[in-house]
Structures are given as structure tokens and as C-alpha cells.
Scaffold this motif. Structure first.
Motif, mmCIF file in Angstrom:
data_model
loop_
_atom_site.group_PDB
_atom_site.id
_atom_site.type_symbol
_atom_site.label_atom_id
_atom_site.label_comp_id
_atom_site.label_asym_id
_atom_site.label_seq_id
_atom_site.Cartn_x
_atom_site.Cartn_y
_atom_site.Cartn_z
ATOM 1 N N PHE A 22 0.871 -1.175 0.000
ATOM 2 C CA PHE A 22 0.000 0.000 0.000
ATOM 3 C C PHE A 22 0.908 1.224 0.000
ATOM 4 O O PHE A 22 1.329 1.688 1.057
ATOM 5 C CB PHE A 22 -0.920 -0.011 1.220
ATOM 6 N N GLY A 23 1.234 1.678 -1.223
ATOM 7 C CA GLY A 23 2.203 2.745 -1.330
ATOM 8 C C GLY A 23 3.596 2.197 -1.090
ATOM 9 O O GLY A 23 3.803 0.995 -0.916
ATOM 10 N N PRO A 24 4.580 3.069 -1.072
ATOM 11 C CA PRO A 24 5.966 2.592 -0.914
ATOM 12 C C PRO A 24 6.326 2.170 0.502
ATOM 13 O O PRO A 24 7.370 1.555 0.710
ATOM 14 C CB PRO A 24 6.787 3.807 -1.347
ATOM 15 N N GLU A 25 5.487 2.470 1.493
ATOM 16 C CA GLU A 25 5.903 2.277 2.887
ATOM 17 C C GLU A 25 5.194 1.142 3.609
ATOM 18 O O GLU A 25 5.763 0.572 4.540
ATOM 19 C CB GLU A 25 5.682 3.594 3.659
ATOM 20 N N TRP A 26 3.969 0.792 3.198
ATOM 21 C CA TRP A 26 3.197 -0.188 3.952
ATOM 22 C C TRP A 26 3.132 -1.508 3.205
ATOM 23 O O TRP A 26 2.837 -1.535 2.006
ATOM 24 C CB TRP A 26 1.784 0.333 4.220
ATOM 25 N N LYS A 27 3.396 -2.603 3.930
ATOM 26 C CA LYS A 27 3.388 -3.940 3.342
ATOM 27 C C LYS A 27 2.548 -4.860 4.215
ATOM 28 O O LYS A 27 2.660 -4.856 5.441
ATOM 29 C CB LYS A 27 4.811 -4.483 3.218
ATOM 30 N N LEU A 28 1.712 -5.651 3.554
ATOM 31 C CA LEU A 28 0.821 -6.577 4.241
ATOM 32 C C LEU A 28 1.148 -7.988 3.774
ATOM 33 O O LEU A 28 1.224 -8.250 2.569
ATOM 34 C CB LEU A 28 -0.636 -6.248 3.939
ATOM 35 N N GLY A 29 1.362 -8.879 4.715
ATOM 36 C CA GLY A 29 1.666 -10.265 4.388
ATOM 37 C C GLY A 29 0.588 -11.205 4.912
ATOM 38 O O GLY A 29 0.263 -11.186 6.107
ATOM 39 N N LEU A 30 0.017 -12.001 4.016
ATOM 40 C CA LEU A 30 -0.983 -13.001 4.382
ATOM 41 C C LEU A 30 -0.342 -14.383 4.309
ATOM 42 O O LEU A 30 0.456 -14.663 3.407
ATOM 43 C CB LEU A 30 -2.189 -12.929 3.448
ATOM 44 N N PHE A 31 -0.726 -15.249 5.250
ATOM 45 C CA PHE A 31 -0.108 -16.573 5.310
ATOM 46 C C PHE A 31 -1.163 -17.614 5.648
ATOM 47 O O PHE A 31 -2.086 -17.367 6.431
ATOM 48 C CB PHE A 31 0.988 -16.603 6.382
ATOM 49 N N LEU A 32 -0.986 -18.803 5.063
ATOM 50 C CA LEU A 32 -1.798 -19.956 5.424
ATOM 51 C C LEU A 32 -0.902 -21.180 5.393
ATOM 52 O O LEU A 32 -0.210 -21.441 4.397
ATOM 53 C CB LEU A 32 -2.976 -20.142 4.459
ATOM 54 N N GLY A 33 -0.900 -21.917 6.505
ATOM 55 C CA GLY A 33 -0.061 -23.099 6.589
ATOM 56 C C GLY A 33 -0.787 -24.262 7.247
ATOM 57 O O GLY A 33 -1.755 -24.081 7.994
ATOM 58 N N VAL A 34 -0.304 -25.467 6.961
ATOM 59 C CA VAL A 34 -0.791 -26.678 7.633
ATOM 60 C C VAL A 34 0.429 -27.471 8.083
ATOM 61 O O VAL A 34 1.467 -27.482 7.413
ATOM 62 C CB VAL A 34 -1.686 -27.537 6.717
ATOM 63 N N ALA A 35 0.305 -28.115 9.244
ATOM 64 C CA ALA A 35 1.362 -28.983 9.762
ATOM 65 C C ALA A 35 0.840 -30.414 9.741
ATOM 66 O O ALA A 35 -0.244 -30.704 10.268
ATOM 67 C CB ALA A 35 1.748 -28.573 11.177
ATOM 68 N N VAL A 36 1.615 -31.295 9.139
ATOM 69 C CA VAL A 36 1.223 -32.696 8.977
ATOM 70 C C VAL A 36 1.773 -33.503 10.160
ATOM 71 O O VAL A 36 2.988 -33.481 10.406
ATOM 72 C CB VAL A 36 1.760 -33.254 7.643
ATOM 73 N N PRO A 37 0.926 -34.230 10.908
ATOM 74 C CA PRO A 37 1.351 -34.875 12.155
ATOM 75 C C PRO A 37 2.112 -36.184 11.923
ATOM 76 O O PRO A 37 1.591 -37.287 12.154
ATOM 77 C CB PRO A 37 0.029 -35.111 12.885
ATOM 78 N N VAL A 38 3.347 -36.067 11.532
ATOM 79 C CA VAL A 38 4.198 -37.248 11.315
ATOM 80 C C VAL A 38 5.476 -37.150 12.133
ATOM 81 O O VAL A 38 6.395 -37.954 11.949
ATOM 82 C CB VAL A 38 4.533 -37.423 9.820
ATOM 83 N N GLY A 39 5.559 -36.178 13.066
ATOM 84 C CA GLY A 39 6.765 -35.986 13.845
ATOM 85 C C GLY A 39 6.981 -37.083 14.880
ATOM 86 O O GLY A 39 6.074 -37.863 15.219
ATOM 87 N N SER A 40 8.202 -37.141 15.405
ATOM 88 C CA SER A 40 8.570 -38.149 16.404
ATOM 89 C C SER A 40 7.944 -37.828 17.753
ATOM 90 O O SER A 40 7.750 -36.664 18.108
ATOM 91 C CB SER A 40 10.091 -38.199 16.552
ATOM 92 N N GLY A 41 7.653 -38.890 18.520
ATOM 93 C CA GLY A 41 7.172 -38.719 19.884
ATOM 94 C C GLY A 41 5.671 -38.698 20.014
ATOM 95 O O GLY A 41 5.149 -38.329 21.075
ATOM 96 N N GLY A 42 4.936 -39.094 18.961
ATOM 97 C CA GLY A 42 3.484 -39.103 19.030
ATOM 98 C C GLY A 42 2.933 -40.502 19.212
ATOM 99 O O GLY A 42 3.655 -41.466 19.450
ATOM 100 N N GLY A 43 1.622 -40.587 19.093
ATOM 101 C CA GLY A 43 0.960 -41.883 19.233
ATOM 102 C C GLY A 43 0.531 -42.163 20.663
ATOM 103 O O GLY A 43 0.664 -41.326 21.565
ATOM 104 N N ASN A 44 0.013 -43.377 20.874
ATOM 105 C CA ASN A 44 -0.527 -43.764 22.176
ATOM 106 C C ASN A 44 0.541 -44.221 23.162
ATOM 107 O O ASN A 44 0.257 -44.299 24.363
ATOM 108 C CB ASN A 44 -1.554 -44.888 21.997
#
Length: 354
Positions: A167-189
Motif C-alpha cells: 500500500f504505497g511505498p511504505e506499507w506492506k501486508l503479508g498473508l499466510f496460510l499453513g498446515v502442519a502434517v502430524p508425522v513428527g517423532s514422539g506421538g501416538g498412544n
């Protein structure tokens, strides 16, 4: 000898011009008649004579027309101070390796431990405004003596995209959308205790700003928005992110089917020279819902986490489009439980925009 029969007087008369001829005509030289011009031909005039070759023309001097638009050189954009843990408000081509090293104590025993959480970010612009990204992480924990065993975990990978607006030379707007996939270590029952401890410690080493990557039982969707003012070497940026976590495994070990988390931050950076800048960053995390571990916390310190970080960043051009912008910062806690455990975190950040 033969004699002429013509009288002498007659010879004299024949030698003289006729008396009727005009003396002027007698003195004028005889002229031949000009040939007749063909019928229908145009009369010859001096303009019909071949013109002499023109002299070399003087070089033309081009002057800008009053109607012609004057194209001014494009102004160089103001430098942007890249945050340490907040998201950039720009769509970037970047490879970024970001490592946080945390030192802490067991409040009960005073014994020291340390943990290291490293993130690798890959981002490639599709257009000037839109950039998909991938993020991977790993955490290692060496707990204080008597507090458990060491462990190394892979974290949930993140798939996301950034969209940048100006928005003009001075103002910047950043939009973000992310998802995290549950495959990391230390999970489960039946998670191994040391792996669960490594993930819990890694959350704090990252100032609780990357919870989606450590929530290894949850599929997380997290939209966010950031707004930055960039001018005169100064960057001031604020951001908010909402994380919606939904359990997809480990229902016996994790009682909460869903949780809602909120993170926010404020970044202020300034360029002292083209090759060096410095910044301070305030970060805050809060659970909007009330997970069981927050509900059961007698100290009432697990709902919120607030930290502050500060440090320099350096800027060096390696090629026509490749840059190196390494940064180092020190992060300190403002509240418990991190303050009670005396966390001190050093972040080493190596982004390579191209």
C-alpha cells in the motif's frame, strides 16, 4: 595572256555590301537557328536545370517533446529488516537455516540442560506476490542430570504459502496460510518419555511460536497476517496467527481432541549501514482454549509465554541476485515458566535470498 572580261568598276560594286542592309545587322555575327522543340514538350526553364548536390546536413538535435512523458529512474526500495522469528511480509525466493540453542536449569535441582531446535525453510515465488513454502525441523534435548534421557526428534513438516500486498511505498501486508502434517517423532498412544520431553523443551526454545511443528499428534491449520511499515531504514512490523489443532492420533495419551492457540509479535529493526542492521522482537503466545495441561497447572503459568529477543543482522551480496543475511540474537523470557527455568536462547539465522 588571258584578260578578264568583267569591268573593274563592276568588281568594286560586287565587293561592297548592299546599300539597303542595316549597318547594325551587318556588324552582328551570324547565328544559327535553334532547333525547333518537339510538339507538346514543356518549355525548358532554369528550374529544370540539374541542381547542385546538397551540402551535408547538420546533425539533428533531438529535444524532448512537451507531450513526451519523462521516464524517471525507478526509486530503490527501502531496506527491509528481516524478523528473527516472525514471518516476513514479503513473498521470497529463499533458503533459510534457522537454529535456536537454549540453555536452561531444573528449578528444583539447579542442574543445567540444553536443547537445540533447527528449522529449514524453502520458499519459491510463483509470482511477485505469491510464494509457496516448505518447512522442516528437528529438535535435540539434553536434559539436566536426573531429569530424563536425551532424545532427537523430527518435527511435523509445514506446507504453506505467503501472499504479499503493498500500500504505497511504505506499507506492506503479508498473508499466510499453513498446515502442519502430524508425522513428527514422539506421538501416538505409547510415546517414549524422552521424546515427549524433547518436544516440550523445543517449544520453549522456539519461544512457543512454532507450536504446530511440535504438536506431533495434531493436524494444525494456522492462518496469519502481518503488517509492516518500511521507510528510511526503519522497519516496524506486527503479526498475529491463530492455530487450530485437531488430534488425529494418540487419543489415549492426549486427552484434548482439539485446541486453539494464538501467537503474536512485534518487530522493530533499523539499518545503521547498508551492510548491518539491528532489531528487537517481542513475542507472545496464549492458549485461547483450555487444554488439560493448562487446566491442571497449579502454578497457572502454562497458558501464556512471553519472550524478548534482540541482536544484529549482516547483509552481503554473493552474486547478481544471491544474498547472505546472517543474524544472531539473544532471547530472554519475561514470565514463568521459562523465567523460572532461567532460559537463555541464542538464535543463529542464515537466510539466503535469491
Amino acid at each position: 595572256m588571258t584578260r578578264s572580261l568583267v569591268p573593274a568598276g563592276c568588281v568594286l560594286l560586287l565587293a561592297q555590301p548592299a546599300l539597303a542592309q542595316d549597318p547594325a545587322e551587318a556588324e552582328a555575327p551570324a547565328m544559327e537557328a535553334a532547333p525547333a522543340e518537339p510538339e507538346g514538350a514543356a518549355p525548358v526553364t532554369p528550374l529544370d536545370e540539374p541542381a547542385p548536390p546538397p551540402a551535408d546536413p547538420a546533425p539533428a538535435v533531438l529535444e524532448p517533446s512537451a507531450d513526451a512523458a519523462v521516464v524517471a529512474p525507478k526509486p530503490k526500495p527501502a531496506p527491509y529488516s528481516l524478523p528473527f522469528q516472525l514471518r516476513p511480509v514479503l513473498a521470497l525466493n529463499v533458503v533459510r537455516l534457522d537454529t535456536s540453542i537454549g540453555f536452561y536449569e531444573n528449578p528444583a535441582s539447579g542442574e543445567s540442560g540444553n536443547a537445540v531446535a533447527s528449522m529449514l525453510l524453502l520458499s519459491k515465488k510463483i509470482t511477485d506476490d505469491f510464494a509457496p513454502l516448505l518447512r522442516f525441523g528437528v529438535v535435540s534435548n539434553n536434559p539436566p542430570e536426573g531429569a530424563g534421557d536425551s532424545a532427537v526428534n523430527f518435527l511435523n513438516p509445514v506446507i504453506g504459502a505467503a501472499y504479499a500486498l503493498t500500500f504505497g511505498p511504505e506499507w506492506k501486508l503479508g498473508l499466510f496460510l499453513g498446515v502442519a502434517v502430524p508425522v513428527g517423532s514422539g506421538g501416538g498412544n505409547d510415546p517414549e518419555p524422552e521424546r515427549g520431553l524433547a518436544n516440550a523443551t523445543g517449544i520453549r526454545v522456539r519461544s512457543a511460536m512454532d507450536n504446530a511443528m511440535f504438536a506431533v499428534n495434531d493436524f494444525t491449520v494456522f492462518p496469519g497476517v502481518g503488517l509492516a511499515y518500511v521507510a528510511h531504514g526503519l522497519t516496524v512490523q506486527a503479526e498475529v496467527t491463530v492455530l487450530q489443532l485437531t488430534r488425529v492420533r494418540g487419543d489415549e495419551a492426549q486427552p484434548d481432541k482439539s485446541k486453539t492457540n494464538f501467537t503474536t509479535g512485534l518487530h522493530a529493526g533499523y539499518f545503521f549501514a547498508p551492510w548491518v542492521s539491528a532489531a528487537v522482537e517481542l513475542r507472545h503466545q496464549r492458549w485461547l482454549s483450555t487444554p488439560k495441561f493448562v487446566e491442571n497447572d497449579a502454578t497457572d503459568t502454562l497458558r501464556d509465554t512471553t519472550t524478548v529477543a534482540f541482536g544484529p543482522r549482516f547483509h552481503a551480496k554473493l552474486g547478481e541476485t544471491l544474498w547472505m543475511r546472517p543474524g544472531i540474537s539473544l532471547t530472554l523470557p519475561i514470565d514463568d515458566p521459562m523465567q523460572d527455568s532461567k532460559y537463555k536462547i541464542v538464535q543463529l539465522d542464515f537466510p539466503f535470498p535469491f
